[in-house]
Every structure is written in C-alpha cells, then in structure tokens.
Scaffold this active site. Structure first.
Site, PDB file in Angstrom:
ATOM      1  N   LYS A   1      -5.448 -47.878 101.583  1.00  8.89           N
ATOM      2  CA  LYS A   1      -5.727 -47.572 102.994  1.00  8.89           C
ATOM      3  C   LYS A   1      -4.920 -46.349 103.373  1.00  8.89           C
ATOM      4  O   LYS A   1      -3.876 -46.074 102.784  1.00  8.89           O
ATOM      5  CB  LYS A   1      -5.302 -48.738 103.891  1.00  8.89           C
ATOM      6  CG  LYS A   1      -6.001 -48.750 105.222  1.00  8.89           C
ATOM      7  CD  LYS A   1      -7.368 -49.390 105.097  1.00  8.89           C
ATOM      8  CE  LYS A   1      -8.185 -49.298 106.343  1.00  8.89           C
ATOM      9  NZ  LYS A   1      -9.389 -50.148 106.249  1.00  8.89           N
TER      10      LYS A   1
ATOM     11  N   ASP B   1     -12.702 -45.812 108.928  1.00  6.21           N
ATOM     12  CA  ASP B   1     -12.166 -47.013 109.577  1.00  6.21           C
ATOM     13  C   ASP B   1     -12.097 -46.643 111.070  1.00  6.21           C
ATOM     14  O   ASP B   1     -12.810 -45.726 111.502  1.00  6.21           O
ATOM     15  CB  ASP B   1     -10.785 -47.393 109.007  1.00  6.21           C
ATOM     16  CG  ASP B   1     -10.344 -48.803 109.419  1.00  6.21           C
ATOM     17  OD1 ASP B   1     -10.850 -49.784 108.859  1.00  6.21           O
ATOM     18  OD2 ASP B   1      -9.503 -48.936 110.336  1.00  6.21           O
TER      19      ASP B   1
END
Ligand code: NDP
Ligand code: 2IT
Length: 449
Positions: free
Chosen positions: A125, A165
C-alpha cells in the site's frame, strides 16, 4: 500467554503510535489462534513476527508547485509488506490523514486479501498526505508527477504494481503512468486502474463495488435469502459506493443512502446512479448537489448527525454496505443496525467496522462479510488487468465481469469452508483470516530464511 498474544503485546509496545495498524493486526491474530495451536511450525518459523513487519517501508519527500507558484511539500510512502506469493500489489491513497500507521494497516490487510483472491499477488500500500480536495487539474498532475519521480525507482510490472484507493482514480493513475513512462521509457503494466486507451481493463472501475454485492449475494444464497426488493444502506459516495449502488439496483435491490465526509443523502426512491456519477465523478461536487437534482432526496449535513455518528446506520435496512473509510461503523451503529433488523453487512471499505462492532455482528450470526474478503474484487480485477497487459490482450466487459463473479464466489466458499474446518461455521472473519494466512505462511516457510 499464547504465541499470538505474545506477538501482539510486543507490537503494542513497539508501535503504540500506530493504533489502526495494531487494530488490523489484532483482528487477524485473534482469529488465527486455532490454526496456530494446531501447527506449532508457524511459531517455530516466527511467521507472525515476520508477517507483521513490512519487507520494506519507503518514505520520501514530494515537492511540487501549486498554481500560485508556491512550493508545496508532502510526504510520500510505499509499504512493500509481503511478496511471498507474488509481486507487491495494492493501492495508493491520497488523503490528509495518511501516515505510516494507516498505510501499514492497509498493507497488512492487503496481504490476506490478495491471498484470498487465489491469484499470485503480494501485499502493499502507498500514498501521501496530499489533499486532492480543491486542487486544480494541473495541481493534481504536478503532484502525481512529483510523487512518481521518486516512486518509479521502486516499482515495476513484476516488482510492485500500485493502483487506486481513496483520492486516486483514473485521472491520477493516468498522470502517474505518463510520468513512469517518461522516466523509464517502458510501456508496461506497472499500474492498474489505467484508462482503457492505454492498457486498462474493462470492469476494473466497477469491480470493487460489484464484487461487494456478489459477495453479499453468495453469503445470502447459502442462507436461502436474497437481496431482491430489499432496502440497503450504503456509505461513501466514491468509486466503491457508486458501483455498489449500481449493482444493487441491477439485481433489484434498493440502495437508499450514500454519504461523503460532509453529509449524507437519503433517497427513498432508490439512489439515482446517473445523478450520483454526474455529481461525484464529473462535477466532483458535494452531495448537496444530488439533493438539488433529485426531488424527494433529503440531505443531512454531518454536523447534524446525532452524537456525531454517521446517520446512514440509523436508516432501517436489510443489508448495509460501508464503502467510505476505516472505523466508520462503531458498536452503537452495529447495535442500531441489528435492532432495526439488518441481516447482512458486506464491507466495501477497508476495516470500516471497529473491533467491537465486528464482534457484535459475528455474535449475532448475521451474514457478515469482512473487508478483506468482501472487497477483494477490486484487486482481483487489477490482477486480471496485469494478466491482459502481460499477454497483450484485452478482454470484453462480460468476460472480466464473469471472472470477477467467479472469484467472489470462490472467496466466499473458501472462507466459509475454512470457518467450518476450524469449528465456527458462520464466522467468515475467522474463515477469511485463516484461509488468507495459510497460503502466505506456507509459502514463506517453503522459501526459507
Ligand atoms: P474514493 O476516494 O473514490 O471515495 C471515498 C468516499 O468515502 C468519498 O465519498 C469520501 O468523501 C468518503 N470518505 C473518505 N474518507 C472519509 C472520512 N474520513 N470520513 C467520511 N467520509 C470519507 O475512494 P474509494 O471509493 O476508492 O474507497 C473507499 C473505501 O474502499 C476505502 O476504504 C478504500 O480503501 C476501499 N477500497 C477501495 C478499492 C478500490 O478499488 N478503489 C478496493 C478495495 C477497497 P469525501 O469525498 O467527502 O472525502
Ligand atoms: O484496497 C484495495 O484492495 C485497493 N485499493 C485496490 C488495490 C489494487 O491494487 O487494485
């Protein structure tokens, strides 16, 4: 003290300033107890200590110039958490709240989610504390270029493949991709969520939202129930929420709410997805615009929520789809939903429910689909995009959508069967965590130290 408890205590001492990371780890370690007890090999190989420490955590400065000619400085990150079963894979988040702790929680979750898809992808991430709100298109572009000017050194089609995201959609991926190509002279599938014009996959935009609904359908089908004609509540008004609403409408369910950080819409006629797309995807406006455009829709500003709680959860419903952000649904919200007859919760956002809310849903034995299982359709379809890029193909929408549906059904079956194997048949939290863990842990052991 058990092995999992010892590891948890150690992490609490070391990372006390990363509460959401600790929360994500606690949820996983709690439910791994039965498999850890059965298999002492995991302790011998120190799997939990190794799984909870990122393989690599990059932090870098991002300098860019705003429209007024002023120099801006942001922090950029990429957490390459685990590569046991494939190249690092996971989204980029642009939000002022972003820090190392939030990205470690998201990267940690991503390891298990990616494992559950059954596809060869590791967990990662990244993102920045850059706030896209109120920025011009050119400012977004200059930020993305500056961010990629460091990130490109660490990624690649078989190394690490970022995607979107919160705050990162097709526009941002386009600017990031353009800069990667300029810096490396390579036209390769280094990012997913790309525009269809340059290697994107059909159905990737819709995939997370559609996948959450497919997962809810699978959970309900196993109980002899369905979403048809049922009232649903959805939080969020971004990529995941929009396509969750679209799929719900398509299968004959009725989503009646959406929300953003400033307020919520209650639309008793069912959310009008075309208007929502216009307001959020094209105008990038507040949900007050939706209430202006759709008669009968009611807007409630967040400032008027009772006790500061998201008022979405007090609308009586059969099924709830939290699709905004972490910890947006607490114990009081869970109790309200259950008291109002809610029978299904499928998480589109990552870790939207607090630990005590999760416990409440599991205790009530409703159809509860935890995020790492229910929202895995996004990253799974990202992997389908990688597959198309690597083989220089592009599949049609129906082909990708059918693969997505099959993957969501497989994730449900795997989680449900694993939960049964470990003695708690309705507990998909346990089932998903153990199933996701087992594959990664066994791969780590097989690859040695
Ligand atoms: P978007 O940026 O498209 O939308 C996010 C939505 O959530 C916006 O409506 C935003 O409101 C709202 N939101 C964000 N932060 C907050 C907050 N702190 N409080 C209240 N509302 C908030 O993001 P996505 O739809 O892509 O992501 C939503 C969730 O789904 C995240 O948890 C993400 O990690 C998760 N997810 C996303 C995937 C994907 O493929 N995109 C895949 C799997 C999970 P506002 O615009 O006002 O900020
Ligand atoms: O949380 C997630 O799974 C995502 N944001 C999607 C990641 C991806 O690589 O598509």
């Amino acid at each position: 003290m058990t092995y999992a408890e010892k590891v948890m205590e150690n992490l609490r001492e070391k990372y006390s300033w990363q509460p959401v990371f600790l929360q994500a780890v606690q949820e996983v370690l709690q439910s791994l107890k039965p498999i850890l007890e059965k298999n002492p090999v995991y302790e011998r190989y120190r799997i939990l200590e190794r799984l909870t420490e990122p393989e690599r955590a990059l932090s870098f400065r991002v300098d860019w110039v705003n429209d007024k000619g002023e120099i801006q400085v942001n922090r950029g990150y990429r957490i390459q958490f685990n590569s046991a079963i494939g190249p690092y894979k996971g989204g980029l988040r642009l939000h002022p709240s972003v820090n190392m702790g939030i990205l470690k929680f998201l990267g940690f979750e991503q390891i298990f989610k990616n494992s559950l898809t059954g596809l060869p992808i590791g967990g990662a991430k990244g993102g920045s504390d850059f706030d896209p709100k109120g920025k011009s298109d050119l400012e977004i572009m200059r930020f993305c270029q500056a961010f990629m000017t460091e990130l490109y050194k660490h990624i690649g089609a078989t190394i690490d493949v970022p995607a979107g995201d919160i705050g990162v959609g097709g526009r941002e991926i386009g600017y990031l991709y353009g800069q990667y190509k300029k810096l490396t002279n390579r036209y390769e599938g280094v990012l997913t969520g790309k525009n269809i014009l340059f290697g994107g996959s059909l159905a990737r935009t819709e995939a997370t939202g559609y996948g959450v609904v497919y997962f809810a359908m699978a959970m309900l089908q196993a109980r002899g129930e369905s979403l048809k004609d049922k009232i649903c509540v959805v939080s969020g008004a971004g990529n995941v929420a929009i396509y969750c609403c679209q799929k719900l409408l398509e299968i004959g369910a009725k989503p009646v709410t959406v929300s953003d950080s400033r307020g919520m819409i209650y639309d008793p006629a069912g959310i009008n997805v075309e208007v929502l797309q216009q307001v959020k995807e094209r105008e990038r406006a507040s949900l007050t615009r939706y209430a202006e455009l759709v008669s009968g829709a009611k807007y409630t500003p967040a400032a008027d929520y009772p006790e500061g709680r998201n008022a979405v959860w007090s609308v009586p419903c059969f099924a709830a789809f939290p699709c905004a952000t972490q910890n947006e649904l607490n114990l009081a919200d869970a109790k309200t939903l259950l008291a109002n007859g809610c029978k299904c919760v499928a998480e589109g956002a990552n870790m939207p429910s607090t630990l005590d809310a999760v416990h409440e849903f599991v205790k009530a034995k409703i159809a509860y689909g935890p995020a790492k299982a229910a929202n895995a359709g996004g990253v799974a379809t990202s992997q389908l995009e990688m597959e198309q890029n690597a083989s220089m193909q592009s599949w049609d929408f129906a082909t990708v959508d059918a693969k997505l549906k099959q993957i969501m059904d497989n994730i449900y079956t795997n989680a449900a069967e694993t939960a049964k194997e470990f003695g708690e048949p309705d507990n998909l939290v346990m089932g998903a965590n153990i199933a996701g863990f087992r594959k990664v842990a066994d791969a780590m052991i097989a690859q040695g130290i």
